[in-house]
Design a protein around this motif. Structure first.
Motif, PDB file in Angstrom:
ATOM      1  N   ASP A 109      52.258  23.763  42.475  1.00 43.37           N
ATOM      2  CA  ASP A 109      52.456  23.116  43.769  1.00 43.37           C
ATOM      3  C   ASP A 109      51.214  22.327  44.217  1.00 43.37           C
ATOM      4  O   ASP A 109      51.112  21.910  45.367  1.00 43.37           O
ATOM      5  N   LYS A 110      50.260  22.115  43.307  1.00 38.24           N
ATOM      6  CA  LYS A 110      49.005  21.440  43.642  1.00 38.24           C
ATOM      7  C   LYS A 110      48.787  20.209  42.760  1.00 38.24           C
ATOM      8  O   LYS A 110      49.416  20.042  41.726  1.00 38.24           O
ATOM      9  N   ARG A 111      47.863  19.377  43.221  1.00 38.72           N
ATOM     10  CA  ARG A 111      47.396  18.248  42.400  1.00 38.72           C
ATOM     11  C   ARG A 111      45.923  18.021  42.694  1.00 38.72           C
ATOM     12  O   ARG A 111      45.421  18.350  43.767  1.00 38.72           O
ATOM     13  N   SER A 112      45.254  17.460  41.716  1.00 44.84           N
ATOM     14  CA  SER A 112      43.822  17.196  41.842  1.00 44.84           C
ATOM     15  C   SER A 112      43.624  15.689  42.008  1.00 44.84           C
ATOM     16  O   SER A 112      44.212  14.890  41.281  1.00 44.84           O
ATOM     17  N   LEU A 113      42.782  15.312  42.982  1.00 53.65           N
ATOM     18  CA  LEU A 113      42.435  13.905  43.211  1.00 53.65           C
ATOM     19  C   LEU A 113      40.930  13.753  43.074  1.00 53.65           C
ATOM     20  O   LEU A 113      40.172  14.625  43.507  1.00 53.65           O
ATOM     21  N   ASP A 149      31.071  10.900  43.221  1.00 51.68           N
ATOM     22  CA  ASP A 149      32.478  11.268  43.105  1.00 51.68           C
ATOM     23  C   ASP A 149      32.704  12.632  43.737  1.00 51.68           C
ATOM     24  O   ASP A 149      31.794  13.464  43.776  1.00 51.68           O
ATOM     25  N   VAL A 150      33.920  12.835  44.207  1.00 49.35           N
ATOM     26  CA  VAL A 150      34.318  14.138  44.719  1.00 49.35           C
ATOM     27  C   VAL A 150      35.747  14.406  44.239  1.00 49.35           C
ATOM     28  O   VAL A 150      36.614  13.537  44.331  1.00 49.35           O
ATOM     29  N   SER A 151      35.951  15.607  43.684  1.00 51.31           N
ATOM     30  CA  SER A 151      37.281  16.018  43.224  1.00 51.31           C
ATOM     31  C   SER A 151      37.800  17.099  44.148  1.00 51.31           C
ATOM     32  O   SER A 151      37.077  18.038  44.489  1.00 51.31           O
ATOM     33  N   ILE A 152      39.050  16.959  44.539  1.00 52.78           N
ATOM     34  CA  ILE A 152      39.655  17.910  45.475  1.00 52.78           C
ATOM     35  C   ILE A 152      40.997  18.389  44.943  1.00 52.78           C
ATOM     36  O   ILE A 152      41.635  17.716  44.129  1.00 52.78           O
ATOM     37  N   ASN A 187      45.770  24.343  34.347  1.00 55.02           N
ATOM     38  CA  ASN A 187      44.717  24.848  35.239  1.00 55.02           C
ATOM     39  C   ASN A 187      44.864  24.392  36.689  1.00 55.02           C
ATOM     40  O   ASN A 187      43.955  24.562  37.487  1.00 55.02           O
ATOM     41  N   ILE A 188      45.985  23.763  37.010  1.00 53.69           N
ATOM     42  CA  ILE A 188      46.290  23.354  38.385  1.00 53.69           C
ATOM     43  C   ILE A 188      47.615  24.026  38.734  1.00 53.69           C
ATOM     44  O   ILE A 188      48.550  23.986  37.948  1.00 53.69           O
ATOM     45  N   GLU A 233      44.088  11.157  39.329  1.00 52.51           N
ATOM     46  CA  GLU A 233      45.034  12.122  39.882  1.00 52.51           C
ATOM     47  C   GLU A 233      45.528  12.951  38.711  1.00 52.51           C
ATOM     48  O   GLU A 233      45.899  12.401  37.671  1.00 52.51           O
ATOM     49  N   TYR A 234      45.496  14.257  38.885  1.00 45.69           N
ATOM     50  CA  TYR A 234      45.847  15.133  37.774  1.00 45.69           C
ATOM     51  C   TYR A 234      46.729  16.277  38.249  1.00 45.69           C
ATOM     52  O   TYR A 234      46.466  16.896  39.280  1.00 45.69           O
ATOM     53  N   THR A 235      47.778  16.527  37.472  1.00 45.55           N
ATOM     54  CA  THR A 235      48.593  17.733  37.645  1.00 45.55           C
ATOM     55  C   THR A 235      48.777  18.300  36.247  1.00 45.55           C
ATOM     56  O   THR A 235      48.782  17.562  35.265  1.00 45.55           O
TER      57      THR A 235
END
Length: 171
Positions: free
Chosen positions: A129-133, A86-89, A125-126, A120-122
Motif C-alpha cells: 500500500d506504499k510507494r517511494s518517491l 535528494d530526498v527519498s520518502i 521492500n516497499i 518513483e518506486y513500488t
C-alpha cells in the motif's frame, strides 16, 4: 513531311513546387501568417539534389500588425552556484506526489529554486500500500554563495515539512 506538335498553355500542367503531403500552414493567434513545406521531389530530382529541402514562407507584415509585446523574457544566468540534494520518502500509494512537492516548495521560496521528481518506486521492500518517491532539490541564493551548513539547515526544514505531511524519510 514535317512532324511536330504544339502545346497550348492549358495543356501544360506544371508541378507544384510544394510536396503534396508535406506542407503546413503557420498559424499565430488564429491567423495564417505563412507556410512551411518540403520541396516537391521532382524538383529536387531535376536539380540533382539528394537531400530533402524544406522552405518556410512567413508574412512578417501580418505578424507585425498583431502588436506582439517585444519585451524579452530572458532570465539572467545565476551569479552564485547552486547545490542539489535528494530526498527519498515513503508515502501511501493513493496520496498525490503533488502534496509533497508543495511541502518542499513552501519550505523556503527564496532558496529552493527547483524541485524535480526523479524516481518513483513500488515493489520489493516497499509495502503493497506504499510507494517511494525521490525528489531532487536545487538550492541557490541570488545574493550569496550558500554554505554547506546553510543548505543542510534548509534541507532539514524540508525533511520536517515532508514528515508533517505524513511522509516517512528513507535512508
Amino acid at each position: 513531311e514535317k512532324i511536330g506538335f504544339s502545346l497550348k498553355p492549358t495543356d501544360i500542367k506544371p508541378i507544384s513546387h510544394e510536396h503534396p503531403g508535406r506542407r503546413a500552414n503557420l498559424v499565430l493567434r488564429g491567423k495564417n501568417v505563412g507556410k512551411i513545406y518540403e520541396v516537391h521531389p521532382q524538383i529536387t530530382k531535376n536539380f540533382n539534389i539528394k537531400e530533402r529541402v524544406v522552405v518556410s514562407e512567413i508574412n512578417l507584415d501580418a505578424i507585425h500588425t498583431m502588436n506582439i509585446n517585444p519585451i524579452n523574457k530572458y532570465k539572467e544566468i545565476p551569479k552564485y552556484p547552486s547545490m542539489q540534494l535528494d530526498v527519498s520518502i515513503l508515502i501511501p500509494k493513493k496520496q498525490l506526489a503533488e502534496n509533497y512537492f508543495t511541502a518542499i516548495k513552501k519550505t523556503d521560496k527564496t532558496l529552493v529554486k527547483d524541485i524535480q521528481l526523479i524516481d518513483e518506486y513500488t515493489g520489493e521492500n516497499i509495502g503493497a500500500d506504499k510507494r517511494s518517491l525521490t525528489y531532487s532539490i536545487t538550492y541557490r541564493s541570488d545574493m550569496e554563495t550558500l554554505t554547506e551548513k546553510q543548505v543542510n539547515s534548509i534541507h532539514q526544514k524540508v525533511i520536517a515539512n515532508l514528515k508533517n505531511e505524513g511522509a516517512t524519510i528513507r535512508d
